[in-house]
Design an enzyme around this catalytic site. Structure first.
Site, mmCIF file in Angstrom:
data_model
loop_
_atom_site.group_PDB
_atom_site.id
_atom_site.type_symbol
_atom_site.label_atom_id
_atom_site.label_comp_id
_atom_site.label_asym_id
_atom_site.label_seq_id
_atom_site.Cartn_x
_atom_site.Cartn_y
_atom_site.Cartn_z
ATOM 1 N N HIS A 207 -41.945 -19.712 -8.118
ATOM 2 C CA HIS A 207 -41.980 -18.312 -7.674
ATOM 3 C C HIS A 207 -42.608 -17.352 -8.683
ATOM 4 C CE1 HIS A 207 -38.652 -17.866 -10.455
ATOM 5 N NE2 HIS A 207 -38.693 -16.562 -10.292
HETATM 6 N N1 UDP Z 1 -31.616 -20.540 -6.135
HETATM 7 C C1 UDP Z 1 -30.903 -20.581 -4.952
HETATM 8 N N2 UDP Z 1 -31.564 -20.880 -3.807
HETATM 9 C C2 UDP Z 1 -32.894 -21.171 -3.773
HETATM 10 C C3 UDP Z 1 -33.613 -21.138 -4.992
HETATM 11 C C4 UDP Z 1 -32.946 -20.807 -6.158
HETATM 12 O O1 UDP Z 1 -29.685 -20.331 -4.949
HETATM 13 O O2 UDP Z 1 -33.426 -21.429 -2.695
HETATM 14 C C5 UDP Z 1 -30.903 -20.187 -7.365
HETATM 15 C C6 UDP Z 1 -31.037 -21.174 -8.486
HETATM 16 O O3 UDP Z 1 -30.088 -22.202 -8.359
HETATM 17 C C7 UDP Z 1 -30.814 -20.312 -9.710
HETATM 18 C C8 UDP Z 1 -31.403 -18.999 -9.298
HETATM 19 O O4 UDP Z 1 -31.490 -19.009 -7.886
HETATM 20 O O5 UDP Z 1 -29.439 -20.115 -9.951
HETATM 21 C C9 UDP Z 1 -32.750 -18.855 -9.919
HETATM 22 O O6 UDP Z 1 -33.378 -17.759 -9.421
HETATM 23 P P1 UDP Z 1 -34.935 -17.545 -9.560
HETATM 24 O O7 UDP Z 1 -35.599 -18.875 -9.697
HETATM 25 O O8 UDP Z 1 -35.331 -16.671 -8.432
HETATM 26 O O9 UDP Z 1 -35.072 -16.684 -10.882
HETATM 27 P P2 UDP Z 1 -35.111 -17.019 -12.432
HETATM 28 O O10 UDP Z 1 -34.000 -17.930 -12.768
HETATM 29 O O11 UDP Z 1 -36.454 -17.594 -12.746
HETATM 30 O O12 UDP Z 1 -34.943 -15.683 -13.093
#
Ligand code: UDP
Length: 349
Positions: A207
């Site tokens: 993403h």
């Molecule tokens: N996540 C979720 N459902 C999804 C994809 C990700 O619950 O379909 C959760 C994942 O397990 C993690 C969080 O969202 O806890 C990560 O979010 P994201 O990847 O959007 O952001 P980042 O961690 O890079 O800031």
């Protein structure tokens, strides 16, 4: 008199982190929380579902601000948050991670001389082309309390001259994983729904703007995933930004098992039974370790360097390590309680 905490959230990972801290606030006498949801993530399966599953009380203020460029979105958030802070008069503004909501919350508060506490402080990719890196740096320099998940985060802050109010509390996402683990095993039917067998598939997420906004880069990432998908299912819960980018740039995702973004419990279940994780998500790199699933990070650097040093994670173009060891820095699942204890004991009045 109780300590009033105003929490600013807006994006999926922030709901997960704030859920752990919010629960600890409710379990602690003498603290009260008011929440602002900026609206940065707004789809039901990127927002509402997390509030339901993680039992986060409905935010008192919903700003419904999303879309537009970074300046546009952050500016509108600043304008909307300032009057709320003036009316609510909190003792602390608590912000999470590195999104535009983090930046807007911390900047609005600091300008009103309201102390800011940053959960997940001190992370650095040392890549200033990432919007997240800029948001983190500014927020850390505006904050009074810095809740760091790792020793590296503390060292990063020290290197920038930030040494006061710095606390190694561990990772509130580990608390969230502990909360979800048991619930997911019994409560999630995602494997049956997708007709997946435990240990027979890999899980991927993509993403980040650096991967989605450059056509060549997106093609490279998809090519890598398709190589992993030879003879094996690679499940990709597709972030809306990636869906739009792939459609706009004409990048085919055929060959991957595309599903809609899932809730936290389904994600925990999918993760727990996956053979490997491919991701550009910060949160997922650690969650892979929490579930003891090896991870390949689809980026050229990571803020979570200990996951690579321990052998559980590797950069997609980096070397493979054969030895794995445990990581002790993330705490014992009580990081949120430490955050709350410090918010209570360091309150300015
Ligand atoms: N996540 C979720 N459902 C999804 C994809 C990700 O619950 O379909 C959760 C994942 O397990 C993690 C969080 O969202 O806890 C990560 O979010 P994201 O990847 O959007 O952001 P980042 O961690 O890079 O800031």
């Amino acid at each position: 008199m109780s300590v009033k905490i105003l929490t600013v959230v807006g994006a999926r990972p922030q709901f997960i982190k704030a859920a752990a801290v919010s629960r600890a606030i409710r379990e602690t006498d003498g603290l009260a929380e008011v929440m602002i949801h900026t609206g940065q993530h707004f789809d039901a399966n990127m927002s509402d579902l997390f509030f339901e599953e993680l039992s986060i009380p409905k935010p008192k203020h919903h700003l419904d601000i999303n879309g537009g460029g970074h300046g546009d979105m952050t500016g509108r958030m600043l304008m909307a948050i300032e009057p709320i802070l003036l009316a609510e008069k909190p003792d602390w503004v608590v912000v999470y991670g590195d999104t535009n909501s983090t930046l807007a919350g911390s900047l609005a508060a600091a300008k009103l001389h309201i102390p800011v506490a940053h959960v997940e402080a001190g992370l650095r990719s040392f890549n200033r082309r990432m919007p997240e890196e800029l948001n983190r740096i500014v927020t850390d320099h505006l904050s009074t309390l810095h809740f760091c998940p790792t020793a590296t985060a503390i060292a990063n802050l020290a290197a920038e001259g930030v040494t006061e109010g710095v606390h190694h509390v561990g990772d509130v996402m580990y608390d969230a994983t502990m909360f979800a683990l048991e619930k997911a095993e019994t409560g999630s039917g995602i494997l049956a729904e997708l007709q997946l067998e435990p240990g027979q598939y890999a899980l991927a997420t993509v993403h980040r703007a650096e991967n989605t906004d450059d056509p060549e880069r997106l093609r490279d990432v998809v090519k890598f995933l398709l190589e992993q998908a030879r003879g094996r299912t690679v499940v990709l819960p597709l972030h809306p930004r990636t869906r739009h980018a792939a459609a706009r740039l004409g990048v085919s995702l055929d060959g991957l098992r595309i599903i809609e973004p899932v809730g936290y419990l389904d994600m925990a279940k999918l993760l727990h039974h996956a053979t490997e994780v491919y991701t550009d998500s910060g949160g997922l790199q650690k969650e892979a370790y929490f579930h003891r699933v090896p991870c390949v990070t689809l980026r050229d650097e990571t803020e979570w360097t200990e996951t690579v040093a321990s052998g559980w994670n590797r950069l997609w173009k980096g070397p493979v390590k054969s030895v794995r060891r445990d990581i002790n820095e993330y705490g014992t699942g009580r990081a949120a309680h430490d955050v709350v204890r410090l918010l209570g004991s360091c309150a300015p009045r």
